[in-house]
Enzyme design. Structure first.
Site, PDB file in Angstrom:
ATOM      1  CG  ASP A 140      -2.082   0.913   1.137  1.00 51.11           C
ATOM      2  OD1 ASP A 140      -2.181   1.631   0.130  1.00 51.11           O
ATOM      3  OD2 ASP A 140      -2.916   0.920   2.069  1.00 51.11           O
ATOM      4  CB  CYS A 148      -5.841   3.788  -2.608  1.00 50.92           C
ATOM      5  SG  CYS A 148      -6.377   2.276  -1.805  1.00 50.92           S
ATOM      6  CG  ASP A 160      -1.790   1.196  -3.824  1.00 48.66           C
ATOM      7  OD1 ASP A 160      -0.598   1.406  -3.557  1.00 48.66           O
ATOM      8  OD2 ASP A 160      -2.716   1.550  -3.064  1.00 48.66           O
ATOM      9  CG  ASN A 161      -1.007   4.696  -4.868  1.00 48.66           C
ATOM     10  OD1 ASN A 161      -2.162   4.356  -4.619  1.00 48.66           O
ATOM     11  ND2 ASN A 161      -0.152   5.021  -3.891  1.00 48.66           N
TER      12      ASN A 161
END
Length: 502
Positions: A34, A73, A277-278
């Site tokens: 995350d 997200c 995710d990013n």
């Protein structure tokens, strides 16, 4: 005659091997950090300890040019679970809380396709996508029925849930298990008592709880590596040191998961993918389409492909490629309207795929519901074009990042008119031109905008054309923005851009 017999034997042997390969047991384990970045020895960071990612990379292929399709997200998770960019799948911003974005009801997701094909699906950790019917897993242990701290950061809990999923999976069943860590996400907005990145959660100290399998490691602020896009200040170094502790915890959790996979007898029949995710939650990172927000770690390890183990690939890869990859792994057909490609050929040293110039696209609209700043990007191995659609507004700052020591220090130093030790001014960060073009070979830090440079007009024109073609191909509602309105031309029978003359 001898030659014909020999040839026939080769053909029969090949057919037998092919037949055996086609019936081999196949499973998939997708692990997602995350807001995780490149803080690992796999990508040259020797300070942040990630031995389990290192071991995974030694058994797999490490991609050095992998990119998210959106730097937020929920939009990113929805996109790599359905293979379509956020503007096409409808998850324009965060799913949780007041933001309340959902993908379109018509979207067909990977877990739904796999379940209908008889493959058991499971998710452990942070889900943060919806609606439930679109993203339905057979086994779900997420923030929807647990504390996200427990299923996303408590690596002992995660280990036990992985064990439970594997024990509940029949020997004859193939499975797709998605483990979504909440580490190393920031913590001050929702759980400030646990530290900047929840680095104190579960460390055994008073009121922090205990994660039995975790061996906490603290990092000296003098030792951390400050990336070019982060100001080198005491506040930022403290921030990074806390981030390292939670990346370290995630890595220990990955080790536990891979151990469970091995103990269950599935380490030799499971494709393992690790990514994020990013971008990381620092300036120019998450919510940006500059390199720190766009580039992602990506390791893919196959038990049936040994040629590329321990190697690196510079192939241009998008997280939109995850769905086609998993579908090919399970010998399922890829829908015609997916723009991503399978990465399985990379594991077989497909020189055409490896050496092609390649291009990836990204599409960002919102993060939090108040953060309307749509951007579209086309990136090749050398150039990147960014279209800032809402360019007359200041770039928005999310609540989570606003509270960070790094950004607070930038604000304070700017207001006090002292040096920020940053590669940009706050004004430059807020106010961006409509078009940004960067030569990433000569300008890897993206500081010299070439969009209005006459010498690069053909590069600009070509990338803009490819970007707009991709937008039309993927039904982007923003394709005409900000200077036109998307309308149906009744005579031509197709959508067209009607000018606003603004």
């Amino acid at each position: 005659m001898r030659f014909n017999v020999f040839t026939a034997l080769i053909i029969l042997t090949y057919q037998a091997v092919y037949s055996l390969n086609s019936i081999k047991k196949r499973n998939v384990l997708l692990i997602v950090g995350d807001d995780a970045g490149f803080e690992s020895s796999v990508y040259g960071n020797a300070v942040c300890k990630t031995p389990n990612l290192r071991r995974l990379a030694d058994k797999g292929l490490t991609l050095t040019r992998a990119f998210t399709s959106v730097s937020s997200c929920s939009p990113s998770r929805a996109s790599f679970l359905c293979g379509r960019p956020q503007h096409q799948n409808g998850m324009f911003g965060l799913h949780n809380g007041v933001h309340h974005f959902d993908s379109l009801d018509s979207v067909v997701s990977l877990p739904n396709v796999l379940s209908k094909s008889g493959i058991k699906t499971g998710i452990i950790g942070k889900k943060n996508v919806g609606p439930a019917d679109v993203f339905r897993f057979d086994y779900e242990e997420t923030e929807e029925n647990n504390s996200v701290l427990q299923v996303g950061r408590n690596i002992t809990k995660i280990k036990l849930l992985v064990r439970q999923f594997l024990q509940q999976t029949n020997e004859s069943e193939a499975f797709f298990l998605y483990v979504a860590f909440h580490d190393p996400h920031r913590c001050l907005h929702e759980n400030p008592k646990y530290g900047i990145f929840c680095e104190n959660f579960g460390n055994g100290q008073k009121d922090m709880g205990l994660i039995p399998d975790w061996k906490p490691r603290l990092y000296n602020v003098e030792d951390v590596i400050v990336p070019y896009f982060v100001p080198d200040t005491p506040a930022a170094r403290m921030d990074i040191a806390a981030q390292y502790t939670t990346i370290d915890r995630m890595d220990q959790g990955i080790g536990l998961i891979l151990s469970e996979l091995k103990q269950s007898g599935h380490s030799e029949d499971t494709l393992v993918i690790y990514t994020s995710d990013n971008g990381i939650p620092f300036p120019s990172g998450r919510t940006n389409l500059y390199e720190p927000g766009l580039a992602e770690p990506f390791i893919i390890s196959s038990p049936y492909h040994c040629k590329r183990r321990g190697q690196k690939s510079e192939a241009m890869v998008s997280l939109l490629d995850i769905v086609p990859t998993v579908l090919q792994w399970f010998n399922l057909s890829k829908p015609a309207n997916l723009t991503g490609k399978s990465l399985i050929p990379l594991l077989r040293t497909d020189e055409n795929l490896e050496n092609e110039t390649g291009i990836v696209f990204a599409s960002h609209s919102l993060h939090e519901v108040t953060m309307y700043y749509p951007m579209r990007t086309a990136r090749t191995s050398r150039f990147k074009l960014i279209h800032n659609i809402n360019y007359q507004a200041p770039f928005p700052i999310d609540q989570d990042f606003y509270l960070s020591p790094t950004f607070r220090d930038i604000l304070n130093r700017t207001s006090e008119r002292i040096s920020t030790n940053w590669y940009k001014t706050l004004n430059e960060y807020y106010y961006r031109p409509e078009w940004e073009l960067f030569d990433l070979h000569d300008d890897p830090f993206e500081q010299n905008n070439l969009a209005i440079n006459y010498s690069f007009k053909e590069v600009f024109r070509e990338l803009r054309s490819k970007l707009e073609n991709w937008q039309w191909e993927t039904n982007d509602p923003w394709v005409c923005s900000p200077h036109g309105v998307l309308e149906k031309d009744r005579e031509k029978g197709k959508d067209v851009c009607m000018p606003l003359y603004n």
